[in-house]
Design a protein around this motif. Structure first.
Motif, short mmCIF file in Angstrom:
data_model
loop_
_atom_site.label_atom_id
_atom_site.label_comp_id
_atom_site.label_asym_id
_atom_site.label_seq_id
_atom_site.Cartn_x
_atom_site.Cartn_y
_atom_site.Cartn_z
N ILE A 26 16.08 12.17 41.49
CA ILE A 26 17.03 13.20 41.92
C ILE A 26 16.41 14.05 43.03
N GLU A 27 15.21 14.52 42.79
CA GLU A 27 14.51 15.38 43.76
C GLU A 27 14.36 14.69 45.12
N VAL A 60 26.49 8.55 52.49
CA VAL A 60 26.06 9.83 51.91
C VAL A 60 26.88 10.15 50.67
N VAL A 61 28.18 9.92 50.74
CA VAL A 61 29.05 10.18 49.58
C VAL A 61 28.61 9.32 48.39
N ALA A 62 28.27 8.06 48.65
CA ALA A 62 27.79 7.18 47.58
C ALA A 62 26.49 7.70 46.98
N ARG A 63 25.61 8.23 47.81
CA ARG A 63 24.35 8.80 47.32
C ARG A 63 24.61 10.05 46.47
N ILE A 64 25.56 10.86 46.91
CA ILE A 64 25.89 12.06 46.15
C ILE A 64 26.48 11.68 44.80
N LYS A 65 27.29 10.64 44.80
CA LYS A 65 27.84 10.15 43.53
C LYS A 65 26.71 9.72 42.61
N LYS A 66 25.72 9.05 43.16
CA LYS A 66 24.56 8.62 42.36
C LYS A 66 23.81 9.83 41.82
N ILE A 67 23.63 10.85 42.65
CA ILE A 67 22.93 12.06 42.20
C ILE A 67 23.71 12.72 41.07
N LEU A 124 22.23 13.44 37.45
CA LEU A 124 22.22 14.80 36.89
C LEU A 124 22.89 14.83 35.52
N GLY A 125 23.92 14.00 35.34
CA GLY A 125 24.61 13.94 34.06
C GLY A 125 23.76 13.34 32.95
N LYS A 126 22.71 12.62 33.33
CA LYS A 126 21.86 11.95 32.33
C LYS A 126 20.65 12.77 31.91
N ILE A 127 20.41 13.88 32.58
CA ILE A 127 19.24 14.69 32.22
C ILE A 127 19.70 15.97 31.53
N HIS A 128 18.80 16.60 30.84
CA HIS A 128 19.11 17.84 30.13
C HIS A 128 19.46 18.94 31.13
N GLU A 129 20.40 19.79 30.75
CA GLU A 129 20.88 20.87 31.62
C GLU A 129 19.76 21.79 32.11
N ASP A 130 18.73 21.97 31.31
CA ASP A 130 17.63 22.86 31.70
C ASP A 130 16.96 22.41 33.00
N TYR A 131 16.97 21.11 33.26
CA TYR A 131 16.37 20.58 34.49
C TYR A 131 17.22 20.90 35.72
N HIS A 132 18.50 21.17 35.53
CA HIS A 132 19.39 21.43 36.65
C HIS A 132 18.92 22.61 37.50
N LEU A 133 18.31 23.59 36.86
CA LEU A 133 17.82 24.77 37.59
C LEU A 133 16.79 24.39 38.65
N GLU A 134 16.00 23.35 38.37
CA GLU A 134 14.98 22.91 39.32
C GLU A 134 15.60 22.44 40.64
N PHE A 135 16.83 21.98 40.58
CA PHE A 135 17.48 21.39 41.75
C PHE A 135 18.48 22.32 42.42
N GLU A 136 18.67 23.50 41.87
CA GLU A 136 19.72 24.41 42.33
C GLU A 136 19.62 24.71 43.83
N THR A 173 30.89 18.20 43.90
CA THR A 173 30.43 19.52 43.48
C THR A 173 28.98 19.54 43.01
N LEU A 174 28.43 18.38 42.65
CA LEU A 174 27.10 18.30 42.05
C LEU A 174 27.12 19.20 40.82
N ILE A 175 26.23 20.16 40.69
CA ILE A 175 26.28 21.00 39.49
C ILE A 175 26.89 22.35 39.83
N GLU A 176 27.57 22.89 38.90
CA GLU A 176 28.19 24.21 39.06
C GLU A 176 27.44 25.23 38.25
#
Length: 191
Positions: A104-105, A137-144, A148-160, A188-191
């Protein structure tokens, strides 16, 4: 060369071979699969402890690749080629290390660097010239999003911060948003 499926009988027969003979076969077969050799080096020699170092090397490759933008900008097609090349390196890293956070990073870094440094040029191009780039790019964002949906929400802050940067860039590229909408892809990636 297509991969050959082993029959159950052959698998059982291989299990009965003496260890010395299995080792000989293994040492003959391994060099034919470079990816497997790299996976074994990572797992057995590095004890899976070099993930961060390997991730940093890929970051350096991405930054070096984008260092000369926008001076060496050629076309949106060239950017697609560069993105595919960098994506291949990221995918290989992930295949070897199973580094989901790094995947993701690194993808966010790649998109932010390539698009961010070339945004003025991209926006000045004809929309038909930019279409393939936008689709990629849109395909890559879809992959991201999927990652993101597969990792714990706490990790989302690292990517904000990286996600906010990418959102700002995408908002300046309306054709990217249009292509995402046409393909029902959530940008939207993460909200």
């Amino acid at each position: 060369m297509p991969r050959t499926k082993l029959s159950d009988e052959l698998k059982e027969a291989i299990k009965t071979l003496p260890n010395k003979e299995k080792d000989k076969l293994l040492f003959r077969l391994l060099p034919k699969d470079q990816k497997l050799v790299h996976q074994l080096e990572f797992k057995l020699l590095e004890n899976e402890e070099t993930t961060e170092e390997r991730r940093e090397k890929i970051k350096e490759v991405i930054l070096e690749s984008c260092e000369n933008y926008p001076r060496q900008y050629h076309s949106p097609s060239y950017l697609v080629w560069n993105l595919k090349d960098l994506s291949g390196k990221i995918n290989y890293h992930t295949t070897i290390t199973k580094d989901k956070i790094g995947e993701i990073e690194l993808n966010l870094l790649m998109l932010n660097e390539v698009l961010g440094k070339n945004i003025v040029r991209i926006t000045s191009e004809d929309k038909w010239q930019v279409r393939k780039l936008a689709e990629y790019v849109v395909a890559r964002i879809k992959k991201i999003n999927t990652l993101l949906g597969k990792i714990h929400e706490d990790y989302h802050l690292e990517f904000e911060t990286d996600i906010d940067t990418l959102k700002e860039i995408i908002n300046k590229l309306p054709i990217f948003i249009k292509i995402a909408e046409d393909n029902d892809i959530d940008m939207t990636l993460i909200e």
